[in-house]
Design an enzyme around this catalytic site. Sequence first.
Site: not given
Ligand code: SAH
Ligand code: SF4
Length: 409
Positions: A127, A140, A147, A151, A154, A267, A385
């Site tokens: 996406e 984006c 991945c 996290c 996410c 975070h 995000c």
């Molecule tokens: N993997 C990379 C880039 C993609 S994530 C990273 O982790 O930085 C893009 C951003 O969205 C990151 O800061 C991630 O922590 C945040 N993110 C992930 N899940 C989210 C959620 N459910 N709500 C808000 N932000 C989120």
């Molecule tokens: Fe992977 Fe989501 Fe963590 Fe970014 S925030 S490293 S996309 S698991």
Amino acid sequence: MAVSIDLAMPADRPRPAMPPLPGLAGTEKPSLIGLDREHLAEALRGIGIPERQVRMRAGQLWHWLYLRGVSDFGAMANVSKDLRRTLEENFSIARPEMVEEKISVDGTRKWLFRFPARGAGRPVEVETVYIPEEGRGTLCVSSQVGCTLTCTFCHTGTQKLVRNLTSDEIVGQILMARERLGDLPDAATPAGAIVPSDGRMVSNVVMMGMGEPLYNFDNVKQALAVAADGEGISLSKRRITLSTSGVVPMIPRTGAEMGVMLAISLHAVRDDLRDVLVPINKKYPLAELLDACRSYPGLSNARRITFEYVMLKGVNDSLADARELVRLLKGIPAKINLIPFNPWPGSAYECSDWDQIERFADLVNQAGYASPIRTPRGRDIFAACGQLKSESERLRKTERLALEAAAAL
Ligand code: SAH
Ligand code: SF4
């Protein structure tokens, strides 16, 4: 042809070894999209283009691919028919297939793009999200399918890594977005036309889609070099941001070799909590991460690092957390993006209350840091995000059949 580029390598310097061109093992042709100038020249040498022509031919191709955005060799009016045929026989300049386009009530768009199988793999889908804002449009872009990191807040992190995207697949997302947004010049414009760089729909690119870009360093680096090339897609490196969860050993190289803006998914301000929220922290704890940030090449007040901080109710949103954040970032030119948590089915967290987010933001702001609260965009189409991809995979895996069966009733 009005493009002048310098592709020449000094004769006395040995050429670096080229990795294999992206393409599909066996039958499929390698793509010319996403090759930086050096690799493009090498590809042309590989099909027997005489050395004295390589630079000129590569310049022509660059122009057609990135200034004019053509996806068909046949449209390259100033390239001879014979050469077009040879190129066609050897290479592809196909874009990904657009499987789905969703448009949010707030104007955000989300596309599901499908890429062909590589080697023994299967076709994959990722996406890409477009967020229009006053005076700019941010794309984006995804770097991986799924991945490897997990996290806990996410949605993408609930998907296993399927594979890295290749450079052409990363650039392909930008080209497709520009095409869908009418951001490419009319193919009928005479060859040599200069495409205005003002008023473009895609003015910024953020590597914040699916995946961890620093676990796919070479492909991301090459793709961003193409995106930043001043005679092609022409995005200033200040308008390209790479977000990482904290792959510390690759941070200095990101600055030195890509030179793009850096965002860190922080975070949490304590290791015990960050170990849970962003598990890569167990490998590269906060002190190491912040040291790498402190010495990020090119850092200044005009080139700050963005720290992303997702607001999780009762987890990381206290004012003590805010104070600790300020203490940790001391000495780093920084901006803090506060991201209200975007929920997804099955997520274990709640978004902090708005009042609390504002109190947190005020405290950080009073300490001298810009601390914008990011307005969630595209939540209604699952484009915000951390919400990417999983829905479509979940749908494909378990629910599509049920949905199709229901639709057939
Ligand atoms: N993997 C990379 C880039 C993609 S994530 C990273 O982790 O930085 C893009 C951003 O969205 C990151 O800061 C991630 O922590 C945040 N993110 C992930 N899940 C989210 C959620 N459910 N709500 C808000 N932000 C989120
Ligand atoms: Fe992977 Fe989501 Fe963590 Fe970014 S925030 S490293 S996309 S698991």
